[in-house]
Design an enzyme around this catalytic site. Structure first.
Site, PDB file in Angstrom:
ATOM      1  N   CYS A   1      73.700  34.900  -3.470  1.00 30.04           N
ATOM      2  CA  CYS A   1      73.873  34.246  -4.543  1.00 30.04           C
ATOM      3  C   CYS A   1      73.881  35.018  -5.892  1.00 30.04           C
ATOM      4  O   CYS A   1      74.151  35.081  -6.835  1.00 30.04           O
ATOM      5  CB  CYS A   1      73.255  32.707  -4.743  1.00 30.04           C
ATOM      6  SG  CYS A   1      71.560  33.212  -4.507  1.00 30.04           S
TER       7      CYS A   1
ATOM      8  N   HIS B   1      70.349  29.819 -11.503  1.00 28.65           N
ATOM      9  CA  HIS B   1      69.316  31.269 -11.320  1.00 28.65           C
ATOM     10  C   HIS B   1      70.151  31.913 -12.260  1.00 28.65           C
ATOM     11  O   HIS B   1      71.060  32.230 -12.884  1.00 28.65           O
ATOM     12  CB  HIS B   1      70.636  32.134  -9.833  1.00 28.65           C
ATOM     13  CG  HIS B   1      70.003  31.632  -8.263  1.00 28.65           C
ATOM     14  ND1 HIS B   1      69.065  30.431  -8.595  1.00 28.65           N
ATOM     15  CD2 HIS B   1      70.399  32.361  -7.256  1.00 28.65           C
ATOM     16  CE1 HIS B   1      68.783  30.672  -7.015  1.00 28.65           C
ATOM     17  NE2 HIS B   1      69.194  31.792  -6.253  1.00 28.65           N
TER      18      HIS B   1
END
Length: 366
Positions: free
Chosen positions: A156, A269
């Site tokens: 990710c 994130h």
């Protein structure tokens, strides 16, 4: 209304007959979602529906303890079936959202049965015979799927970074990247989300004292410079993944060093990225390049709030770029801030985009 990626920009529908021909051409994919009861699996189902992926048939699979669990796919409710006994013969693509151990057992079975596996685990990312794909960056790599009938989805934290790096690399060639990540607890799965929630409550209500073991230290109101296991050179495996995957996806000659940090954010994130180029790249030109780049949204105003934070990117498809500025400490350097919904671009969305790319370039129906 969001335009489906399956709708050609060149296509016009002046007549019903032509419309029907178009629909017939794009329909017909039989899709399996493996690990459909987890966070990423559920998000895959949401995104397949949102992006109007042409699904003729769909099955949702899970482990035996989750058989019969209901999950949503658009306005439909589906019940999970047993992964252990499922026959993948006749199915076009299987989106895997389970851990490496289950993937190691079941992905080869699906691939052998002729079903192309799009794997979200780390198991096949570093296999030279398995393409590692971010469709905005290296869509042509899907053509190599046939070596093992498997395509890997990147980590990710890597996925959102390479979306930002690739258009800049094409212009000025990147020599070196220094990245510090601020990764949400959802990257550690449902247990990570639960631990942050329960730990935060226990701090405000000490009577509600629970044991916490998902993270190595307190995550509520804290940051932890440790994701995945430590390696011999002192880096963590998460940091190693960013290095190796960036080289495989963009350019083996790019030097990358990473520090990956877990932060008390539920979803999204963030990354502070320092880039050194071979050639000079002005910050204004970089901003213009990124504005035109696929999958990127630039929000970069030099004022209070003129940037994107994780909470603002949740539920969005884009990778957001802010704080683009020159690095005066080196000859050809830029700094930027990169934010993305890790459950989407970092996992489920990228897997669905791979399926779209595979369908458009290889497994054409009709």
């Amino acid at each position: 209304m969001t335009l489906s990626p399956w709708a050609s920009t060149e296509y016009q529908a002046p007549s019903e007959t032509k419309t029907h021909r178009r629909i017939k051409r794009i329909m017909g994919y039989k899709i399996v979602v493996v690990g459909a009861t987890g966070n990423v699996g559920r998000e895959m189902l949401n995104i397949l529906d949102e992006r109007q992926f042409p699904v003729d048939a769909i099955e949702v699979l899970a482990s035996r303890r989750s058989i019969g669990t209901e999950v949503s796919f658009g306005d439909k409710t589906l019940k999970t079936k047993d992964l252990d006994t499922f026959d993948f013969t006749g199915w076009d693509m299987a989106l895997f959202a389970v851990g490496s151990e289950a993937t190691k057992k079941y992905a080869p079975l699906a691939a052998k049965a002729g079903c192309v596996v799009i794997d979200n685990s780390s198991l096949y990312r570093y296999d030279p015979d398995v393409p590692l794909v971010v469709p905005e960056v290296n869509p042509e790599a899907v053509l190599d799927y046939s070596k093992k009938n498997i395509i890997a989805n990147p980590n990710c934290s890597t996925a959102q970074m390479v979306v930002a790096l690739k258009p800049l690399h094409d212009r000025a060639r990147i020599k070196r990247v220094v990245v510090s990540t601020y990764q949400s607890v959802s990257g550690a799965g449902k247990d990570g989300i639960d631990e942050l929630w329960d730990q935060t409550k226990s701090i405000y209500n000490p009577v509600d004292n629970k044991e916490f073991n998902k993270f190595t230290k307190q995550i509520a109101f804290n940051v932890i410079p440790h994701i995945d296991v430590f390696m011999e050179d002192g880096s963590t495996k998460e940091e190693w993944k960013m290095v190796v995957e960036t080289k495989k996806i963009i350019d083996k000659d790019i030097k990358v060093t990473a520090t990956c940090v877990r932060v008390p954010v539920f979803v999204g994130h963030s990354e502070a990225i320092n880039i050194e180029f071979e050639d000079h790249l002005d910050e204004d030109e970089a901003r213009d390049i990124l504005r035109e780049a696929p999958g990127v949204m630039v929000i970069d105003k030099r004022e209070d709030g003129g940037y994107v934070t994780p909470i603002e990117c949740v539920g969005d498809f884009a990778t957001f770029i802010s704080r683009i500025r020159q690095d005066s400490t080196i000859d050809n350097g830029l700094n930027l801030w990169c934010v993305s919904d890790n459950l989407r671009k970092g996992a489920a969305l990228n897997a669905v985009q791979i399926a779209e790319t595979l369908g458009q370039r290889v497994l054409k129906k009709g």
